[in-house]
Design a protein around this motif. Sequence first.
Motif, PDB file in Angstrom:
ATOM      1  N   ILE A  77      35.916  72.584  60.184  1.00 50.25           N
ATOM      2  CA  ILE A  77      36.441  72.612  58.786  1.00 50.25           C
ATOM      3  C   ILE A  77      35.466  72.199  57.858  1.00 50.25           C
ATOM      4  O   ILE A  77      34.304  71.266  58.242  1.00 50.25           O
ATOM      5  CB  ILE A  77      37.693  71.807  58.573  1.00 50.25           C
ATOM      6  CG1 ILE A  77      37.367  70.290  58.785  1.00 50.25           C
ATOM      7  CG2 ILE A  77      38.745  72.124  59.520  1.00 50.25           C
ATOM      8  CD1 ILE A  77      38.328  69.212  58.449  1.00 50.25           C
ATOM      9  N   PRO A  78      35.335  72.460  56.578  1.00 50.64           N
ATOM     10  CA  PRO A  78      34.166  71.869  55.718  1.00 50.64           C
ATOM     11  C   PRO A  78      34.230  70.370  55.478  1.00 50.64           C
ATOM     12  O   PRO A  78      35.460  69.825  55.303  1.00 50.64           O
ATOM     13  CB  PRO A  78      34.345  72.755  54.470  1.00 50.64           C
ATOM     14  CG  PRO A  78      35.158  73.928  54.693  1.00 50.64           C
ATOM     15  CD  PRO A  78      36.165  73.391  56.056  1.00 50.64           C
ATOM     16  N   LEU A  79      33.161  69.857  55.269  1.00 53.35           N
ATOM     17  CA  LEU A  79      33.508  68.204  54.677  1.00 53.35           C
ATOM     18  C   LEU A  79      34.257  68.051  53.675  1.00 53.35           C
ATOM     19  O   LEU A  79      34.936  67.275  53.563  1.00 53.35           O
ATOM     20  CB  LEU A  79      31.971  67.664  54.651  1.00 53.35           C
ATOM     21  CG  LEU A  79      32.030  66.245  54.584  1.00 53.35           C
ATOM     22  CD1 LEU A  79      32.679  65.478  55.504  1.00 53.35           C
ATOM     23  CD2 LEU A  79      30.550  65.722  54.234  1.00 53.35           C
ATOM     24  N   SER A  80      34.120  69.127  52.720  1.00 54.41           N
ATOM     25  CA  SER A  80      34.800  69.030  51.530  1.00 54.41           C
ATOM     26  C   SER A  80      36.364  69.020  51.669  1.00 54.41           C
ATOM     27  O   SER A  80      37.086  68.384  51.136  1.00 54.41           O
ATOM     28  CB  SER A  80      34.425  69.975  50.569  1.00 54.41           C
ATOM     29  OG  SER A  80      34.578  71.400  51.084  1.00 54.41           O
ATOM     30  N   THR A  81      36.750  69.703  52.704  1.00 51.70           N
ATOM     31  CA  THR A  81      38.399  69.696  52.873  1.00 51.70           C
ATOM     32  C   THR A  81      38.625  68.178  53.544  1.00 51.70           C
ATOM     33  O   THR A  81      39.663  67.779  53.255  1.00 51.70           O
ATOM     34  CB  THR A  81      38.286  70.579  54.298  1.00 51.70           C
ATOM     35  OG1 THR A  81      38.173  72.084  53.863  1.00 51.70           O
ATOM     36  CG2 THR A  81      40.014  70.775  54.645  1.00 51.70           C
ATOM     37  N   TRP A  82      37.652  67.527  54.310  1.00 54.80           N
ATOM     38  CA  TRP A  82      38.222  66.358  54.768  1.00 54.80           C
ATOM     39  C   TRP A  82      38.039  65.459  53.569  1.00 54.80           C
ATOM     40  O   TRP A  82      39.205  64.532  53.643  1.00 54.80           O
ATOM     41  CB  TRP A  82      37.156  65.748  55.944  1.00 54.80           C
ATOM     42  CG  TRP A  82      37.702  64.385  56.504  1.00 54.80           C
ATOM     43  CD1 TRP A  82      38.320  64.151  57.502  1.00 54.80           C
ATOM     44  CD2 TRP A  82      37.525  63.093  55.793  1.00 54.80           C
ATOM     45  NE1 TRP A  82      38.617  62.884  57.711  1.00 54.80           N
ATOM     46  CE2 TRP A  82      37.828  62.206  56.790  1.00 54.80           C
ATOM     47  CE3 TRP A  82      36.412  62.677  54.953  1.00 54.80           C
ATOM     48  CZ2 TRP A  82      37.804  60.581  56.463  1.00 54.80           C
ATOM     49  CZ3 TRP A  82      36.400  61.458  54.473  1.00 54.80           C
ATOM     50  CH2 TRP A  82      37.056  60.417  55.342  1.00 54.80           C
TER      51      TRP A  82
END
Length: 276
Positions: A77-82
């Motif tokens: 997943i994208p870091l932005s999602t985390w």
Amino acid sequence: MLENKLAPAPDRLRRALVCSLACGPALGRGEPPLQRPRVPILAFHRFASAVQDSMTVRIAHFEAQLGLLQSLSCQVIPLSTWVAWRLAKAKGEDLPLPPRAVVLTADDGHRSQFEVMAPRLRERGWPVTLFIYPSAISNAAYAMTWAQLRELAADTRVSVQSHTYWHPDLLRERERMTPAAFQRFAGDQLTRSRDTLEQQLGRPVTLLAWPFGQSDDALARQAAEAGYLAAFSLGNRSATAADPPFTVPRHLVVDSVNLRQLAARLEAAFGDKAAP
């Protein structure tokens, strides 16, 4: 002169490596709610056909590591999602994360990230976050050019974020300066990096990786005041909602991390078995 200033310092890299490879105690299934889910955030640096220094991963080994992620049904997943999930948790909200989520990051802007890493992630459709210190770009022989970084940043699956302006050891610099001088210095490193990346790439920069994975509470406050949403360190622990948002741990992945060790770290995060 600038090349020497930007070149990695072996003693500091070894110190950061030893620090980051010290694993904390494994958490069991009876964890507090904020300890679940645990998401491994992997931190790479550079790639080559043979090991050249403590941060290099051999290309063949990197390909095997990516194959391991696939075989374990990891969902990259994208870091932005985390980060969005973590910020929602802080507000008492709950955004779903996919099971067996993993985040990929790479630090420093080494040209092998353009030549080796990016094509292999692109063919899998996997996102990655690059933490860049801009003073090296189009300047240091080992680094990407701005044209290469723009090419990567044109892919929406690639996020380019800050690694300060020239990757100083901030805790060491604090010891050498007066408090006021250090605050100005650190502020410049935080804002100049962000402003340069945004100007060159035309995309917002809201995340930070600490050089050598090192920071303290005062630096965390200064990063927040500079407008960053979160900052990432090292430490070989998987990230949870219980981690302070400005010292989020990442797993340092180097060539000496074999597939069995990497699998154990991932499986421990997913609750399959204890970490080594």
